[in-house]
Design a protein around this motif. Sequence first.
Motif, PDB file in Angstrom:
ATOM      1  N   LYS A 237     -21.808  10.983   1.339  1.00 10.17           N
ATOM      2  CA  LYS A 237     -21.424  12.387   1.391  1.00 10.17           C
ATOM      3  C   LYS A 237     -20.913  12.905   0.051  1.00 10.17           C
ATOM      4  O   LYS A 237     -21.128  14.073  -0.298  1.00 10.17           O
ATOM      5  N   TRP A 238     -20.249  12.039  -0.710  1.00 10.85           N
ATOM      6  CA  TRP A 238     -19.572  12.491  -1.928  1.00 10.85           C
ATOM      7  C   TRP A 238     -20.429  12.292  -3.171  1.00 10.85           C
ATOM      8  O   TRP A 238     -20.520  13.193  -4.018  1.00 10.85           O
ATOM      9  N   THR A 239     -21.072  11.143  -3.321  1.00 10.23           N
ATOM     10  CA  THR A 239     -21.793  10.855  -4.561  1.00 10.23           C
ATOM     11  C   THR A 239     -23.243  10.453  -4.315  1.00 10.23           C
ATOM     12  O   THR A 239     -23.851   9.818  -5.181  1.00 10.23           O
ATOM     13  N   GLY A 240     -23.806  10.786  -3.171  1.00 10.84           N
ATOM     14  CA  GLY A 240     -25.209  10.501  -2.926  1.00 10.84           C
ATOM     15  C   GLY A 240     -26.121  11.442  -3.700  1.00 10.84           C
ATOM     16  O   GLY A 240     -25.674  12.364  -4.401  1.00 10.84           O
ATOM     17  N   GLU A 241     -27.421  11.211  -3.572  1.00 13.87           N
ATOM     18  CA  GLU A 241     -28.386  12.055  -4.281  1.00 13.87           C
ATOM     19  C   GLU A 241     -28.368  13.483  -3.747  1.00 13.87           C
ATOM     20  O   GLU A 241     -28.433  14.446  -4.513  1.00 13.87           O
ATOM     21  N   GLN A 242     -28.281  13.633  -2.436  1.00 13.95           N
ATOM     22  CA  GLN A 242     -28.203  14.975  -1.871  1.00 13.95           C
ATOM     23  C   GLN A 242     -26.898  15.655  -2.249  1.00 13.95           C
ATOM     24  O   GLN A 242     -26.844  16.883  -2.386  1.00 13.95           O
ATOM     25  N   ALA A 243     -25.837  14.865  -2.441  1.00 16.55           N
ATOM     26  CA  ALA A 243     -24.550  15.430  -2.842  1.00 16.55           C
ATOM     27  C   ALA A 243     -24.637  16.059  -4.231  1.00 16.55           C
ATOM     28  O   ALA A 243     -24.031  17.107  -4.486  1.00 16.55           O
ATOM     29  N   PHE A 244     -25.372  15.438  -5.150  1.00 16.91           N
ATOM     30  CA  PHE A 244     -25.529  16.025  -6.490  1.00 16.91           C
ATOM     31  C   PHE A 244     -26.238  17.371  -6.406  1.00 16.91           C
ATOM     32  O   PHE A 244     -25.856  18.331  -7.085  1.00 16.91           O
ATOM     33  N   HIS A 245     -27.249  17.447  -5.575  1.00 16.28           N
ATOM     34  CA  HIS A 245     -27.971  18.714  -5.413  1.00 16.28           C
ATOM     35  C   HIS A 245     -27.068  19.781  -4.797  1.00 16.28           C
ATOM     36  O   HIS A 245     -27.143  20.956  -5.167  1.00 16.28           O
ATOM     37  N   SER A 246     -26.196  19.389  -3.872  1.00 16.97           N
ATOM     38  CA  SER A 246     -25.290  20.356  -3.249  1.00 16.97           C
ATOM     39  C   SER A 246     -24.166  20.764  -4.192  1.00 16.97           C
ATOM     40  O   SER A 246     -23.722  21.919  -4.180  1.00 16.97           O
ATOM     41  N   ALA A 247     -23.678  19.823  -5.007  1.00 15.51           N
ATOM     42  CA  ALA A 247     -22.588  20.145  -5.929  1.00 15.51           C
ATOM     43  C   ALA A 247     -23.045  21.053  -7.060  1.00 15.51           C
ATOM     44  O   ALA A 247     -22.254  21.855  -7.575  1.00 15.51           O
ATOM     45  N   ASP A 248     -24.301  20.950  -7.461  1.00 13.46           N
ATOM     46  CA  ASP A 248     -24.833  21.780  -8.542  1.00 13.46           C
ATOM     47  C   ASP A 248     -25.108  23.179  -8.002  1.00 13.46           C
ATOM     48  O   ASP A 248     -26.232  23.515  -7.634  1.00 13.46           O
ATOM     49  N   ALA A 249     -24.075  24.010  -7.965  1.00 17.28           N
ATOM     50  CA  ALA A 249     -24.199  25.330  -7.341  1.00 17.28           C
ATOM     51  C   ALA A 249     -25.114  26.257  -8.129  1.00 17.28           C
ATOM     52  O   ALA A 249     -25.889  27.018  -7.546  1.00 17.28           O
ATOM     53  N   ASN A 250     -25.055  26.228  -9.455  1.00 16.56           N
ATOM     54  CA  ASN A 250     -25.892  27.122 -10.262  1.00 16.56           C
ATOM     55  C   ASN A 250     -27.261  26.538 -10.583  1.00 16.56           C
ATOM     56  O   ASN A 250     -28.055  27.164 -11.291  1.00 16.56           O
ATOM     57  N   LYS A 251     -27.562  25.329 -10.092  1.00 11.95           N
ATOM     58  CA  LYS A 251     -28.874  24.692 -10.216  1.00 11.95           C
ATOM     59  C   LYS A 251     -29.329  24.561 -11.672  1.00 11.95           C
ATOM     60  O   LYS A 251     -30.497  24.776 -12.000  1.00 11.95           O
TER      61      LYS A 251
ATOM     62  N   ALA B 198     -33.799   6.712  -8.829  1.00  9.16           N
ATOM     63  CA  ALA B 198     -32.745   7.643  -8.421  1.00  9.16           C
ATOM     64  C   ALA B 198     -32.452   8.653  -9.524  1.00  9.16           C
ATOM     65  O   ALA B 198     -32.238   9.847  -9.252  1.00  9.16           O
ATOM     66  N   LEU B 199     -32.451   8.203 -10.775  1.00  9.86           N
ATOM     67  CA  LEU B 199     -32.222   9.117 -11.895  1.00  9.86           C
ATOM     68  C   LEU B 199     -33.354  10.133 -12.012  1.00  9.86           C
ATOM     69  O   LEU B 199     -33.114  11.319 -12.287  1.00  9.86           O
ATOM     70  N   LEU B 200     -34.579   9.705 -11.791  1.00 10.45           N
ATOM     71  CA  LEU B 200     -35.709  10.636 -11.824  1.00 10.45           C
ATOM     72  C   LEU B 200     -35.620  11.653 -10.686  1.00 10.45           C
ATOM     73  O   LEU B 200     -35.944  12.833 -10.871  1.00 10.45           O
ATOM     74  N   ARG B 201     -35.187  11.213  -9.517  1.00 10.82           N
ATOM     75  CA  ARG B 201     -35.041  12.153  -8.402  1.00 10.82           C
ATOM     76  C   ARG B 201     -33.988  13.211  -8.709  1.00 10.82           C
ATOM     77  O   ARG B 201     -34.174  14.393  -8.390  1.00 10.82           O
ATOM     78  N   LEU B 202     -32.882  12.801  -9.324  1.00 16.19           N
ATOM     79  CA  LEU B 202     -31.840  13.769  -9.662  1.00 16.19           C
ATOM     80  C   LEU B 202     -32.301  14.714 -10.767  1.00 16.19           C
ATOM     81  O   LEU B 202     -32.023  15.917 -10.724  1.00 16.19           O
ATOM     82  N   LYS B 203     -33.006  14.182 -11.750  1.00 19.43           N
ATOM     83  CA  LYS B 203     -33.431  14.999 -12.884  1.00 19.43           C
ATOM     84  C   LYS B 203     -34.522  15.979 -12.494  1.00 19.43           C
ATOM     85  O   LYS B 203     -34.504  17.149 -12.906  1.00 19.43           O
ATOM     86  N   LEU B 204     -35.483  15.531 -11.697  1.00 21.57           N
ATOM     87  CA  LEU B 204     -36.619  16.365 -11.316  1.00 21.57           C
ATOM     88  C   LEU B 204     -36.388  17.127 -10.018  1.00 21.57           C
ATOM     89  O   LEU B 204     -37.308  17.797  -9.535  1.00 21.57           O
ATOM     90  N   LYS B 205     -35.185  16.985  -9.438  1.00 25.90           N
ATOM     91  CA  LYS B 205     -34.841  17.668  -8.180  1.00 25.90           C
ATOM     92  C   LYS B 205     -35.809  17.278  -7.065  1.00 25.90           C
ATOM     93  O   LYS B 205     -36.341  18.128  -6.342  1.00 25.90           O
ATOM     94  N   LEU B 206     -36.025  15.976  -6.945  1.00 30.92           N
ATOM     95  CA  LEU B 206     -36.895  15.426  -5.908  1.00 30.92           C
ATOM     96  C   LEU B 206     -36.071  14.628  -4.902  1.00 30.92           C
ATOM     97  O   LEU B 206     -36.451  13.530  -4.489  1.00 30.92           O
TER      98      LEU B 206
END
Length: 589
Positions: A183-197, A290-298
């Motif tokens: 919930k706090w530091t997962g891959e989906q959490a990074f996408h949710s925390a990045d409010a301004n995308k 995982a780094l590629l998923r976060l960087k490419l928003k996948l």
Amino acid sequence: MSLVPADSAEAAKLVAGATAWQASASANNTLLDKWHNLFHAYDIQESGTISCGDFVKLEIRNGFEQGDLKRILRAFPTLKADSISKGRLDFMDFCKARLDSFEGATRVVPCVQQLLQVADRDLITTMAERFRMGPFYSWEVRKELKEVFSCWKSTSEAALSPSDWLMASKVVETECDAYLSEKWTGEQAFHSADANKDGLVQLEEFVSFSLSVFEVVFGRRTQDALQVLKKVCSREKRPLSFTVKLPVFLPHPPYTFQTPSFARHADCSFWHADDLELPSSITQLPDLLALLRLKLKLVGMSFSAFWQTSGPEKSLDLLSSENCSKILLSLFDAMAKATGPATLQYAIYVKNIRPKPVRLHEVHHQELQVNCLCPQILPMAMRWCLDWESHLVGYGRGPLRLPYNFTMGIGDALVLQLPTEESGISWKVFMTEDGVLGKPCLEQVQVVKGKKRKQVIQSIAAEMAVEGEAKPKPPKAAKPAKQRPQSGAVRAARMAFDRRLVLVAQKEGLCKFFIEMSWEHQEDVLCQGTLNLPASEASVGRLGPLQVSVERNSPKLPELQKAKGMAWWIGTRWSPKPVKAKGRPRSAR
């Protein structure tokens, strides 16, 4: 609490005017400083203004704590001090509310000493109430979150990069349970925390997102949240590392599947999506993906990653758990010695992007003996057949539409024609584990070429329906023309294998599944002698997802009256005969 409101001068005049006849300038300044601290205590969101909702909450809780019921009743009328009428109080409005509430309670002009005592008392009770209200309101939790943020970021930039987030998730996984970590530091959490995308998580975004997670996980247990923050806030100096900038390429749509024989290789099929800052601390394939998923928003997607080396030693490698560590370590070693950039250039190609299976699990198949049919199929049952090539590639007219939801009876079988072993296409089955469909079985029946090839399965099924024979003999091959007659064993050894995946309906219910075809492991071999690029088309395709409804009896369809125990899906309906192959795939024309 170092924020000084911009309207402090006006507030000083207000305090001086209200208490000028009984207080000195130094006393008024002391009172103003205490009100500054109290104002910051009420400013839960640390925005420079107080939300009217937060003001009412704290006033009511302070009234209960101090036993002052009149203060609770005065909490709502004090909202009239909101001069801008936007639901927030600035410092000037806050000072007016303090003076008005005191005068309304005593009906006398307040003295400075009384105001100082009330300010000290309110500051203590307000901070205590914020701690009791939970992590979202606690000033201590917000302060500790800022410490965690400064410990996690690896650069001077006031933001967390995807690599920082990935390294932080490893720390949280070791110190916290799996639920909080996801919930706090997962891959989906990074996408949710990045409010301004923007691909980075700033301090305000990190604090706001973390507090929302803690409110759900811990409720009002502020002390537990503080203990977790102290565990994950490692104040030890992180090991020194350097980063390598790598270009990342994505394919142009559409992402259609194609067989290895007709796949194309073109440089214009990929575009430069972004540059990946790869830290030297990442040396494993799961971390890189995982780094590629976060960087490419996948986030929530699966894909294939290919490592391209350009220069005298050009190569293309599919990144896997066996070769990823070796490739990355050699890259970092070459960069550290300053020998890599001058001779070689590297890039990452990402393709075969598809959603991760969430509720479906990979199921391993059972391989039957050669020329042995699945014994679980009832003698009079139907075989509902799907051809992988007509539904995934198509015969010159595009893939046929799959039946998303269809019905079959208990004892019937869903049969999928598989590619030949010589094609090099592998496959996997993902399905729900509810027991509606049995474990997949692999049938391998030898057939002869020509017209008899299409009639083998129907003849075997009809023979089973009549005689109930579970192991039919292989069909006899035609006598070769102008050749010396061969023995039956030699002819049987040269016959092709018809491979089929069989799923038998075992009980009533619903079952979802899909079958994934892949030849991505052949791309590095097929690109040799051509462009050093992956194929333009997708090398991973999915049949499905399909939903099968199993009933007690098999459905009786009028178009299948002449079917000999088999039915083929031809895009719009079931038919006793399969679709005929005409022409070549579109991409090969």
